[in-house]
Design a protein around this motif. Structure first.
Motif, PDB file in Angstrom:
ATOM      1  N   CYS A  54       0.788  -1.236   0.000  1.00 45.82           N
ATOM      2  CA  CYS A  54       0.000   0.000   0.000  1.00 45.82           C
ATOM      3  C   CYS A  54       0.819   1.285   0.000  1.00 45.82           C
ATOM      4  O   CYS A  54       0.238   2.378  -0.047  1.00 45.82           O
ATOM      5  N   HIS A  55       2.141   1.193   0.045  1.00 46.67           N
ATOM      6  CA  HIS A  55       2.939   2.430   0.089  1.00 46.67           C
ATOM      7  C   HIS A  55       4.367   2.103  -0.346  1.00 46.67           C
ATOM      8  O   HIS A  55       5.163   1.601   0.436  1.00 46.67           O
ATOM      9  N   MET A  56       4.678   2.431  -1.594  1.00 48.44           N
ATOM     10  CA  MET A  56       6.010   2.122  -2.121  1.00 48.44           C
ATOM     11  C   MET A  56       6.568   3.294  -2.911  1.00 48.44           C
ATOM     12  O   MET A  56       5.884   3.858  -3.766  1.00 48.44           O
ATOM     13  N   HIS A  57       7.803   3.685  -2.603  1.00 45.58           N
ATOM     14  CA  HIS A  57       8.501   4.720  -3.363  1.00 45.58           C
ATOM     15  C   HIS A  57       9.436   4.066  -4.374  1.00 45.58           C
ATOM     16  O   HIS A  57      10.138   3.107  -4.048  1.00 45.58           O
ATOM     17  N   ILE A  58       9.447   4.591  -5.582  1.00 49.29           N
ATOM     18  CA  ILE A  58      10.398   4.155  -6.600  1.00 49.29           C
ATOM     19  C   ILE A  58      11.355   5.306  -6.882  1.00 49.29           C
ATOM     20  O   ILE A  58      10.932   6.445  -7.100  1.00 49.29           O
ATOM     21  N   PHE A  59      12.654   5.006  -6.867  1.00 52.67           N
ATOM     22  CA  PHE A  59      13.689   5.991  -7.207  1.00 52.67           C
ATOM     23  C   PHE A  59      14.453   5.456  -8.414  1.00 52.67           C
ATOM     24  O   PHE A  59      15.142   4.449  -8.327  1.00 52.67           O
ATOM     25  N   GLY A  60      14.304   6.138  -9.538  1.00 51.42           N
ATOM     26  CA  GLY A  60      14.948   5.681 -10.762  1.00 51.42           C
ATOM     27  C   GLY A  60      16.352   6.224 -10.929  1.00 51.42           C
ATOM     28  O   GLY A  60      16.917   6.866 -10.034  1.00 51.42           O
ATOM     29  N   ASP A  61      16.909   5.966 -12.092  1.00 49.87           N
ATOM     30  CA  ASP A  61      18.235   6.464 -12.450  1.00 49.87           C
ATOM     31  C   ASP A  61      18.197   7.996 -12.384  1.00 49.87           C
ATOM     32  O   ASP A  61      17.390   8.635 -13.059  1.00 49.87           O
ATOM     33  N   ALA A  72       7.304  12.249 -12.638  1.00 51.26           N
ATOM     34  CA  ALA A  72       7.704  11.472 -13.813  1.00 51.26           C
ATOM     35  C   ALA A  72       8.103  10.038 -13.483  1.00 51.26           C
ATOM     36  O   ALA A  72       7.726   9.098 -14.199  1.00 51.26           O
ATOM     37  N   CYS A  73       8.863   9.851 -12.412  1.00 55.36           N
ATOM     38  CA  CYS A  73       9.317   8.499 -12.068  1.00 55.36           C
ATOM     39  C   CYS A  73       8.139   7.609 -11.678  1.00 55.36           C
ATOM     40  O   CYS A  73       8.045   6.462 -12.113  1.00 55.36           O
ATOM     41  N   MET A  74       7.230   8.146 -10.879  1.00 53.03           N
ATOM     42  CA  MET A  74       6.054   7.383 -10.494  1.00 53.03           C
ATOM     43  C   MET A  74       5.180   7.073 -11.705  1.00 53.03           C
ATOM     44  O   MET A  74       4.647   5.967 -11.844  1.00 53.03           O
ATOM     45  N   LYS A  75       5.055   8.031 -12.617  1.00 53.70           N
ATOM     46  CA  LYS A  75       4.250   7.817 -13.823  1.00 53.70           C
ATOM     47  C   LYS A  75       4.841   6.693 -14.665  1.00 53.70           C
ATOM     48  O   LYS A  75       4.112   5.865 -15.225  1.00 53.70           O
ATOM     49  N   ALA A  76       6.167   6.644 -14.752  1.00 53.07           N
ATOM     50  CA  ALA A  76       6.818   5.569 -15.507  1.00 53.07           C
ATOM     51  C   ALA A  76       6.516   4.216 -14.876  1.00 53.07           C
ATOM     52  O   ALA A  76       6.283   3.223 -15.579  1.00 53.07           O
ATOM     53  N   ALA A  77       6.510   4.159 -13.538  1.00 48.61           N
ATOM     54  CA  ALA A  77       6.202   2.902 -12.845  1.00 48.61           C
ATOM     55  C   ALA A  77       4.756   2.490 -13.103  1.00 48.61           C
ATOM     56  O   ALA A  77       4.466   1.310 -13.324  1.00 48.61           O
ATOM     57  N   ALA A  82      19.957  10.152 -13.696  1.00 50.83           N
ATOM     58  CA  ALA A  82      20.172  10.785 -14.992  1.00 50.83           C
ATOM     59  C   ALA A  82      18.855  10.939 -15.751  1.00 50.83           C
ATOM     60  O   ALA A  82      18.678  11.886 -16.517  1.00 50.83           O
ATOM     61  N   GLU A  83      17.936  10.017 -15.517  1.00 46.73           N
ATOM     62  CA  GLU A  83      16.626  10.069 -16.174  1.00 46.73           C
ATOM     63  C   GLU A  83      15.586  10.766 -15.306  1.00 46.73           C
ATOM     64  O   GLU A  83      14.719  11.484 -15.809  1.00 46.73           O
ATOM     65  N   PHE A  84      15.706  10.557 -13.991  1.00 45.01           N
ATOM     66  CA  PHE A  84      14.748  11.137 -13.050  1.00 45.01           C
ATOM     67  C   PHE A  84      15.503  11.900 -11.961  1.00 45.01           C
ATOM     68  O   PHE A  84      15.689  11.395 -10.847  1.00 45.01           O
ATOM     69  N   PRO A  85      15.961  13.111 -12.274  1.00 45.07           N
ATOM     70  CA  PRO A  85      16.728  13.879 -11.285  1.00 45.07           C
ATOM     71  C   PRO A  85      15.861  14.303 -10.109  1.00 45.07           C
ATOM     72  O   PRO A  85      14.684  14.653 -10.291  1.00 45.07           O
ATOM     73  N   PRO A  86      16.416  14.284  -8.899  1.00 48.46           N
ATOM     74  CA  PRO A  86      15.640  14.739  -7.740  1.00 48.46           C
ATOM     75  C   PRO A  86      15.451  16.248  -7.770  1.00 48.46           C
ATOM     76  O   PRO A  86      16.112  16.964  -8.533  1.00 48.46           O
ATOM     77  N   ALA A  87      14.546  16.720  -6.938  1.00 44.42           N
ATOM     78  CA  ALA A  87      14.269  18.149  -6.868  1.00 44.42           C
ATOM     79  C   ALA A  87      15.481  18.903  -6.352  1.00 44.42           C
ATOM     80  O   ALA A  87      16.284  18.366  -5.572  1.00 44.42           O
ATOM     81  N   ALA A  88      15.633  20.140  -6.794  1.00 38.16           N
ATOM     82  CA  ALA A  88      16.766  20.958  -6.344  1.00 38.16           C
ATOM     83  C   ALA A  88      16.740  21.135  -4.833  1.00 38.16           C
ATOM     84  O   ALA A  88      17.775  21.065  -4.167  1.00 38.16           O
ATOM     85  N   TRP A  89      15.544  21.399  -4.294  1.00 34.35           N
ATOM     86  CA  TRP A  89      15.406  21.477  -2.833  1.00 34.35           C
ATOM     87  C   TRP A  89      14.783  20.186  -2.352  1.00 34.35           C
ATOM     88  O   TRP A  89      13.695  19.808  -2.772  1.00 34.35           O
ATOM     89  N   ARG A  90      15.478  19.496  -1.487  1.00 32.11           N
ATOM     90  CA  ARG A  90      14.974  18.230  -0.968  1.00 32.11           C
ATOM     91  C   ARG A  90      15.566  17.986   0.410  1.00 32.11           C
ATOM     92  O   ARG A  90      16.626  18.517   0.751  1.00 32.11           O
ATOM     93  N   ALA A  93      16.203   2.896  -6.094  1.00 38.26           N
ATOM     94  CA  ALA A  93      15.316   1.804  -5.707  1.00 38.26           C
ATOM     95  C   ALA A  93      14.400   1.617  -6.909  1.00 38.26           C
ATOM     96  O   ALA A  93      13.301   2.149  -6.970  1.00 38.26           O
ATOM     97  N   THR A  94      14.902   0.890  -7.888  1.00 39.43           N
ATOM     98  CA  THR A  94      14.274   0.842  -9.202  1.00 39.43           C
ATOM     99  C   THR A  94      13.071  -0.083  -9.236  1.00 39.43           C
ATOM    100  O   THR A  94      12.887  -0.945  -8.368  1.00 39.43           O
TER     101      THR A  94
END
Length: 199
Positions: free
Chosen positions: A15-22, A69-74, A24-32, A39-40
């Motif tokens: 019920c609750h999963m985070h996906i972290f892609g490459d 974008a990363c979540m949408k790809a998943a 280079a393809e899915f850069p994190p936010a500047a402020w985080r 975690a592909t």
């Protein structure tokens, strides 16, 4: 039987999963608040299969901000077995909301911790703005908040749920804070009932 040592029911859902892609393809936010480690989706799929989980809810992590974008790809990769919880703000266009719904998003996450909103008034304002946008989509709001802030929003949560909007707190809170939240909700309900009775 799975490696967990017991039979997992058919259709079991993470019920609750985070996906972290490459990055280079899915850069994190500047402020985080943190730097994510990969975690592909293939890694997750393998682990989920090992545990006997066949369905999943992908939740947008704060490290990506409002770039879903990363979540949408998943979601695109698992159209029949996944749903999503997005993160939006005032700049998110209605066309983006429609695309998210088409992909399987069914709610939004309001993170009042990692990207913290420090006071009740500001948090309530963001809740109300978010609710106005997602209610017409039939979505719910998932709130990630400190327990004292959550207790301070008891009346608003009660009103929102009565209006048909599902609001789901997602942080474990202390028993004292939970009791305080319930007391505030009961007091609000009594005041509302008495007001109606007097009218």
């Amino acid at each position: 039987m799975t490696e967990l040592g017991f039979d997992v029911p058919a259709g079991a859902t993470d019920c609750h999963m985070h996906i972290f892609g490459d990055p280079a393809e899915f850069p994190p936010a500047a402020w985080r608040a943190y730097n994510p480690t990969p975690a592909t989706l293939p890694t997750y799929n393998a682990e989920a299969a090992r545990m006997g989980l066949s369905r999943v809810v992908f939740v947008q992590p704060s490290a990506y901000g409002t770039d879903n974008a990363c979540m949408k790809a998943a979601l695109r990769a698992r159209p029949d077995t996944s749903r999503g919880i997005a993160v939006i703000d005032a700049a998110t266009r209605d066309t983006e909301l429609r695309e998210l719904k088409k992909l399987g998003v069914r709610g939004v996450r309001l993170n009042l911790v990692s990207n913290g909103i420090p006071d009740i008034a500001a948090a309530t304002a963001q809740l109300q703005e978010t609710a106005a946008r997602v209610k017409k989509l039939g979505w719910h709001i998932q709130i990630y908040a400190q327990s004292d802030l959550l207790a301070g929003k008891a009346a608003w949560l009660n009103d929102a749920q009565k209006a048909g909007l599902a609001v789901i707190p997602t942080i474990a809170i202390s028993r004292a804070a939970w009791d305080a939240l319930q007391r505030e909700r009961r007091q609000h309900e009594v005041a509302e009932r008495d007001g109606i009775a007097e009218a």
